[in-house]
Design an enzyme around this catalytic site. Structure first.
Site, PDB file in Angstrom:
ATOM      1  N   LYS A   1       0.645  -1.127   0.070  1.00 59.30           N
ATOM      2  CA  LYS A   1       0.026  -0.079   0.057  1.00 59.30           C
ATOM      3  C   LYS A   1       0.796   1.161  -0.062  1.00 59.30           C
ATOM      4  O   LYS A   1       2.122   0.917   0.331  1.00 59.30           O
ATOM      5  CB  LYS A   1      -0.757  -0.025   1.355  1.00 59.30           C
TER       6      LYS A   1
ATOM      7  N   ASP B   1      -7.032   4.540  -4.394  1.00 62.11           N
ATOM      8  CA  ASP B   1      -7.646   4.290  -2.996  1.00 62.11           C
ATOM      9  C   ASP B   1      -8.358   5.592  -2.914  1.00 62.11           C
ATOM     10  O   ASP B   1      -8.281   6.086  -3.842  1.00 62.11           O
ATOM     11  CB  ASP B   1      -6.562   3.799  -2.145  1.00 62.11           C
TER      12      ASP B   1
HETATM   13  N1  GLU Z   1      -7.351   0.250  -2.736  1.00 60.09           N
HETATM   14  C1  GLU Z   1      -8.039  -0.881  -2.938  1.00 60.09           C
HETATM   15  C2  GLU Z   1      -8.289  -1.799  -1.943  1.00 60.09           C
HETATM   16  O1  GLU Z   1      -8.153  -1.309  -0.798  1.00 60.09           O
HETATM   17  C3  GLU Z   1      -7.810  -1.642  -4.372  1.00 60.09           C
HETATM   18  C4  GLU Z   1      -6.273  -1.996  -4.423  1.00 60.09           C
HETATM   19  C5  GLU Z   1      -5.920  -2.647  -6.043  1.00 60.09           C
HETATM   20  O2  GLU Z   1      -6.729  -2.429  -6.962  1.00 60.09           O
HETATM   21  O3  GLU Z   1      -4.610  -2.718  -6.044  1.00 60.09           O
HETATM   22  O4  GLU Z   1      -8.042  -3.053  -2.009  1.00 60.09           O
END
Ligand code: GLU
Length: 449
Positions: free
Chosen positions: A129, A169
């Site tokens: 992340k 996100d």
């Molecule tokens: N931010 C999204 C999550 O919390 C998607 C992450 C992504 O698609 O890599 O899963």
């Protein structure tokens, strides 16, 4: 936060000590470790090999300066992050969050959740992340572009189709992914589609990616309801937030026959007994980038707005917290239970406090934890990677069918794991244990790395 298991309690105490002040990370660690006592009972070798400590320690943590110039010619400095948490199952994968609340602790909690979530999808993706403490609110498009370009000017050296694949996100949507993809392409001189997901359809994106987290959450809740012989038809649905996850959760819930009566943003709550008009809401949020309050004047038929209202006081059968972490407290959970809620599915990451989760469990409410319920977004990112790798582009129907099948499989895996470990109906334990087992098995096979 206390853990009673005699093997896990000292591990948790040590983690708190060496990640000081990172309260959301402690909360996420505590929640997962609380489910692992029975796993260690069955697999004592995992504890002996230090797999618990290893899975809780990110493989790599990157922090960097992001300098940029605003429209007034002032130099601005933000802090950028990328926490590459675990790559046992595949390249690090997870979104980027641009919000003033972003700190290393927030990114670590999100990265940790992502490891288990991604494992649950059954797809070959590790967890990570990132983000920045940049506040996009009130910034012009050119300011956002300059910020994204500066952010990518550092990040590009850490990511790649086989290394680490960021996505969106909070505060990062298709526009921001576009600016970052453009900068990555310029710096590297590579049209490396698989380096980012959440792209636009004309430049390597996947159909259904935008809708996937919200749709997926509703597919998951539908499966939970099915387990008790119920469905969405005629049920009152309340969804907090009004971003990507919330809008498409509302859309799918309405398609399944639910009546969506409220949603929100950080200013307040809109109520519409006629059912939220999603085309209007999309126009306000996606096209004008406005606030939800605008909805009331434009809709004008009894919809109303409550400034700083608490959405969880609304009477509903199904609640989908889809805004942000710890937005639904113990008090809110008690209000929902009192008003007869039957199912709660986390559309956001960790939106319910530990006390709220306990209230739902004690009241035998169907409760879908975020790492299972909201996994449809990242699962569809993995489908985007698949399409990029094969230079293919699937139809909406095919992509949504794949998403639905993945969500059903996640639901069934959580339910059967909970059964197997003697905790029937406990999706929290099911998700934590099933996610952990998949990652731990791969880590074990790959040796001490
Ligand atoms: N931010 C999204 C999550 O919390 C998607 C992450 C992504 O698609 O890599 O899963």
């Amino acid at each position: 936060m206390t853990l009673t298991d005699e093997k896990l309690a000292p591990i948790f105490a040590d983690l708190v000590n060496r990640n000081q002040g990172e309260v959301e990370f402690h909360q996420a660690l505590n929640e997962v470790l609380s489910s692992l006592g029975r796993v260690i009972g069955k697999h004592p070798d995992y504890a002996e090999k230090g797999l618990i400590e290893r899975i809780c320690e990110p493989e790599r943590q990157i922090m960097f300066r992001v300098p940029w110039v605003d429209d007034a010619g002032q130099v601005q400095i933000n802090r950028g992050f990328r926490v590459e948490f675990n790559s046992a199952l595949g390249p690090f994968k997870g979104g980027l969050r641009f919000h003033p609340s972003v700190t290393l602790g927030i990114v670590k909690f999100l990265g940790f959740e992502q490891v288990f979530k991604n494992a649950l999808t059954g797809m070959p993706i590790g967890g990570g992340k990132g983000g920045a403490d940049f506040d996009p609110k009130g910034r012009s498009e050119m300011e956002v572009m300059r910020f994204c370009q500066s952010y990518m000017t550092e990040l590009y050296r850490h990511i790649g189709e086989y290394t680490d694949v960021p996505a969106g996100d909070i505060g990062v949507g298709q526009r921001e992914i576009g600016f970052m993809f453009g900068q990555y392409k310029r710096i590297t001189n590579r049209y490396e589609s698989g380096v980012l997901t959440g792209k636009g359809l004309t430049w390597g994106g996947s159909r259904v990616r935008k809708e996937a987290t919200g749709y997926g959450a509703v597919y998951f809740i539908r499966e939970m309801l099915k387990s008790r012989g119920e469905d969405f038809a005629g049920k009152r649905v309340v969804v907090s937030g009004s971003g990507n996850v919330a809008i498409y959760a509302m859309e799918k819930a309405a398609e399944f026959g639910g009546k969506v009566v409220a949603c929100s943003d950080s200013d307040g709550v809109i109520y519409d007994e006629g059912g939220i008009d999603l085309e209007l809401l999309k126009e306000i949020k996606e096209v004008r980038r406005g606030r939800v309050e605008k909805y009331v004047a434009l809709r004008g038929n009894g919809a109303h707005f409550v400034k700083n209202g608490c959405i969880w006081d609304a009477e509903c059968d199904i609640a989908i917290p889809a805004a942000t972490q710890n937005e639904l407290t113990g008090r809110d959970a008690r209000a929902l239970v009192k008003n007869g809620v039957v199912a709660v599915g986390e559309g956001a990451n960790m939106p319910c406090t530990p006390e709220a989760v306990r209230v739902f469990m004690d009241a035998n409410i169907l409760f879908g934890p975020g790492k299972a319920t909201n996994a449809g977004g990242v699962a569809t990112s993995a489908l985007e990677m698949q399409q990029n790798a094969s230079r293919d582009s699937w139809t909406f129907e095919k992509t949504e069918d794949r998403l639905a099948a993945i969500m059903i499989a996640i639901h069934d895996r959580c339910a059967s794991t909970a059964d197997e470990y003697g905790l029937p109906g406990n999706y929290v334990a099911g998700a934590n244990i099933a996610g952990f087992l998949r990652v731990a098995e791969a880590m074990d096979a790959l040796g001490v790395v």
